[in-house]
Design an enzyme around this catalytic site. Structure first.
Site, PDB file in Angstrom:
ATOM      1  N   THR A 207       9.695  -7.942 -10.049  1.00 50.55           N
ATOM      2  CA  THR A 207       9.334  -9.273  -9.587  1.00 50.55           C
ATOM      3  C   THR A 207       9.786 -10.278 -10.634  1.00 50.55           C
ATOM      4  O   THR A 207      10.197  -9.913 -11.735  1.00 50.55           O
ATOM      5  CB  THR A 207       7.810  -9.396  -9.352  1.00 50.55           C
ATOM      6  OG1 THR A 207       7.115  -8.907 -10.511  1.00 50.55           O
ATOM      7  CG2 THR A 207       7.383  -8.600  -8.132  1.00 50.55           C
ATOM      8  N   ARG A 208       9.704 -11.551 -10.303  1.00 50.96           N
ATOM      9  CA  ARG A 208      10.198 -12.598 -11.198  1.00 50.96           C
ATOM     10  C   ARG A 208       9.121 -12.984 -12.216  1.00 50.96           C
ATOM     11  O   ARG A 208       7.960 -12.614 -12.061  1.00 50.96           O
ATOM     12  CB  ARG A 208      10.619 -13.815 -10.372  1.00 50.96           C
ATOM     13  CG  ARG A 208      11.669 -13.494  -9.303  1.00 50.96           C
ATOM     14  CD  ARG A 208      11.765 -14.579  -8.256  1.00 50.96           C
ATOM     15  NE  ARG A 208      10.472 -14.817  -7.643  1.00 50.96           N
ATOM     16  CZ  ARG A 208      10.250 -15.718  -6.695  1.00 50.96           C
ATOM     17  NH1 ARG A 208      11.239 -16.476  -6.252  1.00 50.96           N
ATOM     18  NH2 ARG A 208       9.045 -15.889  -6.189  1.00 50.96           N
TER      19      ARG A 208
ATOM     20  N   GLU B  64      -4.810   2.473  -4.138  1.00 53.38           N
ATOM     21  CA  GLU B  64      -3.343   2.431  -4.117  1.00 53.38           C
ATOM     22  C   GLU B  64      -2.817   1.141  -3.515  1.00 53.38           C
ATOM     23  O   GLU B  64      -1.651   1.050  -3.138  1.00 53.38           O
ATOM     24  CB  GLU B  64      -2.803   3.632  -3.341  1.00 53.38           C
ATOM     25  CG  GLU B  64      -3.126   3.640  -1.859  1.00 53.38           C
ATOM     26  CD  GLU B  64      -4.436   4.353  -1.524  1.00 53.38           C
ATOM     27  OE1 GLU B  64      -4.545   4.857  -0.405  1.00 53.38           O
ATOM     28  OE2 GLU B  64      -5.334   4.409  -2.389  1.00 53.38           O
TER      29      GLU B  64
ATOM     30  N   ASP C 154      -2.151   9.420 -10.677  1.00 51.55           N
ATOM     31  CA  ASP C 154      -2.219   8.304 -11.637  1.00 51.55           C
ATOM     32  C   ASP C 154      -0.824   7.935 -12.153  1.00 51.55           C
ATOM     33  O   ASP C 154      -0.514   6.759 -12.368  1.00 51.55           O
ATOM     34  CB  ASP C 154      -3.121   8.684 -12.809  1.00 51.55           C
ATOM     35  CG  ASP C 154      -4.598   8.660 -12.440  1.00 51.55           C
ATOM     36  OD1 ASP C 154      -4.927   8.187 -11.329  1.00 51.55           O
ATOM     37  OD2 ASP C 154      -5.421   9.120 -13.259  1.00 51.55           O
TER      38      ASP C 154
ATOM     39  N   ASN D 280      -2.514  13.069  -4.083  1.00 50.52           N
ATOM     40  CA  ASN D 280      -3.657  13.519  -4.886  1.00 50.52           C
ATOM     41  C   ASN D 280      -4.100  14.927  -4.492  1.00 50.52           C
ATOM     42  O   ASN D 280      -4.414  15.766  -5.352  1.00 50.52           O
ATOM     43  CB  ASN D 280      -4.826  12.548  -4.728  1.00 50.52           C
ATOM     44  CG  ASN D 280      -4.663  11.302  -5.582  1.00 50.52           C
ATOM     45  OD1 ASN D 280      -4.026  11.347  -6.634  1.00 50.52           O
ATOM     46  ND2 ASN D 280      -5.217  10.187  -5.129  1.00 50.52           N
TER      47      ASN D 280
ATOM     48  N   HIS E  30      -5.005  14.505  -9.246  1.00 53.08           N
ATOM     49  CA  HIS E  30      -5.192  13.078  -9.551  1.00 53.08           C
ATOM     50  C   HIS E  30      -4.397  12.624 -10.773  1.00 53.08           C
ATOM     51  O   HIS E  30      -4.043  11.444 -10.874  1.00 53.08           O
ATOM     52  CB  HIS E  30      -6.681  12.787  -9.743  1.00 53.08           C
ATOM     53  CG  HIS E  30      -7.452  12.808  -8.458  1.00 53.08           C
ATOM     54  ND1 HIS E  30      -7.535  11.720  -7.627  1.00 53.08           N
ATOM     55  CD2 HIS E  30      -8.152  13.800  -7.848  1.00 53.08           C
ATOM     56  CE1 HIS E  30      -8.265  12.021  -6.571  1.00 53.08           C
ATOM     57  NE2 HIS E  30      -8.650  13.290  -6.676  1.00 53.08           N
TER      58      HIS E  30
ATOM     59  N   ASP F 104       0.847  -1.190   0.000  1.00 51.65           N
ATOM     60  CA  ASP F 104       0.000   0.000   0.000  1.00 51.65           C
ATOM     61  C   ASP F 104       0.886   1.244   0.000  1.00 51.65           C
ATOM     62  O   ASP F 104       1.795   1.379   0.831  1.00 51.65           O
ATOM     63  CB  ASP F 104      -0.903  -0.004   1.233  1.00 51.65           C
ATOM     64  CG  ASP F 104      -1.957   1.089   1.166  1.00 51.65           C
ATOM     65  OD1 ASP F 104      -3.008   0.840   0.551  1.00 51.65           O
ATOM     66  OD2 ASP F 104      -1.720   2.172   1.728  1.00 51.65           O
TER      67      ASP F 104
END
Length: 533
Positions: free
Chosen positions: A302-303, A314, A288, A279, A284, A271
């Site tokens: 990541t793999r 979020e 984004d 924001n 916003h 998070d």
């Protein structure tokens, strides 16, 4: 000259086989062998072998008071042994047009009891860069579907003892959320057969015989349709990672894999810290951009086997297969450190951080919410501890035992055994997986060994060997009650189509025809090991 070159290579094989049975090898014998290689290789035009042999000769004196083990000899002579394989490979040539493998090519599951059709289609489709898993046994096809996770399944309708419609029915009932297209093929092109195929959920029907170029276009269209459906239904429009709708399907795959292999999985909930403030202060549109950059970083760091989801707002979720909780925490924390250093630009420069909670999915028979709550609790602890931190679920085990995966190289050629041992030992693995690699000089030695009786085992099996050939070894493995523990890659001669056909009928998971490029072998082994993990 070709006759003498062949004799030269056979002498190397003979000497290696002789040394493999010796407890100790006198240094003088090794030196004389290298000396012989240096002289003969240059005469035959094998200059790489000759040059390397002379380099080795310069390292040693003929008379040295030491002995060698076969492992030491193979390590010292490895370059020469590899050159021998490459010279023979180049002299025979490899199949034209075959593309190298990246590990990310489309995966096609091809199910047909006509082995001639399987062999032809595998060769032709792999020329264009697809990875084809040929299955001659429909019962094995159902198991392979879980392992392979194909981009498209091609099923023949009429197979000996099994109706292709039964296989199609299984796929559509059990895996209806997978969005994997199925294409039925048949020599019968009646209206009844076509209608039944579509009524049972087939995505296309192609009558035999067909034009190969048209077949490829139609299968490509189905795979593109699969990709578009996933993007439309399962991909978050803003961040381009999976949305929460895909979590149920992904967890079903976790449950299936766990039931068959018992592998450990971990779940992380991430998070963004103080995202509402971003924001409120910058708007916003900037918010984004932060979300998109965060998702992009999660995907890139990541793999390949990990799956990233946008859970909402979020908050993101990552599934880590075959991963201990300690390893998962390390992976997430490394991403946290790098993300916190990333500069965002608006009316003023700013930085963002995230907090995360990680738990181990100890029992996938329990609902997914069980593990989501535990990861959320760990996330709450991270937020309460000041944010920008990764917390482990306190109830989870901090250590997951390593999984051992065995790899057997069964070939009577010492040159091929040596080269393959080197390739396999350098294959990329995972921190929680240990490879136990053994070589066997013939099929009888492998079958008689108790070494392979436990743990998943990948068997690289030569088709033609003395005492017990590869087909007999394969037959014995498939007659075992735990035969699904073995994945078998058959190595066959290009001229032995009968052997290839028989190996498919007996349940080989894949095959390669000799000679083959070493990079091609490496990629193929990587694909099979990925299926086993």
């Amino acid at each position: 000259m070709e006759k003498y070159t062949k004799h030269f290579f056979n002498n190397i094989r003979k000497k290696l086989q002789e040394w493999e049975t010796a407890v100790a090898i006198p240094h003088e014998e090794v030196y004389r062998f290298i000396h012989s290689l240096a002289g003969s290789a240059s005469v035959l035009g094998l200059h790489k072998i000759g040059d390397r042999s002379r380099e080795l000769m310069d390292r040693y004196e003929e008379k040295e008071g030491r002995t060698w083990t076969i492992s030491e000899v193979k390590e010292e002579l490895f370059d020469i042994i590899q050159y021998c394989y490459q010279y023979e490979e180049e002299s025979i040539g490899v199949l034209p047009g075959k593309q190298s493998r990246s590990g990310e090519e489309p995966v096609i599951l091809l199910i047909d009891d006509d082995t001639s059709f399987l062999m032809y289609m595998k060769e032709e489709l792999e020329k264009i860069g697809w990875y084809v898993v040929p299955i001659a046994n429909p019962d094995k096809a159902i198991i392979s579907y879980y392992d392979v996770r194909p981009d498209c399944a091609i099923i023949d309708i009429y197979m000996d003892g099994t109706n292709g419609f039964e296989v199609l029915d299984f796929f559509k009932k059990k895996l209806k959320q997978q969005f994997i297209p199925t294409v039925m093929v048949s020599g019968e092109n009646s209206k009844e057969v076509r209608m039944k195929s579509y009524q049972m959920g087939a995505d296309d029907f192609i009558a035999k015989p067909f034009e190969l170029d048209e077949f490829i276009v139609r299968v490509e269209r189905q795979m593109e349709r699969k990709k578009q459906m996933e993007e439309l239904v399962l991909i978050d429009e803003l961040t381009l990672v999976y949305n929460r709708k895909y979590l149920s399907q992904a967890y079903a795959q976790v449950q299936s894999n766990w039931a068959r292999t018992g592998d450990s999985y971990c779940l992380a909930v991430l998070d963004l810290d103080y995202f509402k403030g971003v924001n409120d202060r910058y708007g916003h549109l900037v918010g984004d951009q932060v979300l998109k950059k965060f998702a992009s970083q999660l995907k890139s760091e990541t793999r390949v086997q990990d799956t990233v989801f946008r859970f909402g707002g979020e908050e993101f979720v990552v599934l880590f297969p075959n991963t201990s909780i300690k390893e998962a925490c390390t992976l997430v924390d490394d991403i946290r450190k790098r993300f916190s250093q990333l500069k965002f630009q608006a009316e003023s420069d700013f930085f963002c951080t995230f907090s995360a909670g990680v738990t181990e999915i100890a029992d996938p028979t329990k609902p997914f919410d069980t593990w989501l709550k535990l990861a959320d609790q760990a996330l709450y602890e991270a937020k309460s501890s000041g944010r920008n931190i990764v917390k482990m679920d306190g109830k989870a085990s901090e250590h997951t035992p390593h999984k051992t995966m065995k790899i057997a190289i069964v070939d009577d050629d010492p040159i091929i055994r040596t080269v393959m041992m080197d390739i396999v030992s350098k294959l990329p693995g995972e921190q929680h997986i240990q490879y136990d690699i053994q070589t066997f000089k013939d099929g009888a030695a492998f079958i008689e060994s108790e070494w392979h009786m436990t743990n998943p085992c990948l068997v690289i099996l030569d088709g033609v060997m003395p005492k017990m050939d590869g087909l007999e070894v394969l037959e014995r493995l498939r007659s075992r009650s735990d035969s699904d523990r073995y994945k078998v890659l058959m190595l066959t001669s290009r001229r032995s189509e009968k052997d290839i056909s028989r190996s498919l009928q007996l349940g080989a998971d894949d095959y390669m025809t000799k000679p083959f490029k070493l990079l091609e072998l490496e990629a193929r082994l990587g694909q099979m090991l990925k299926r086993m993990r």
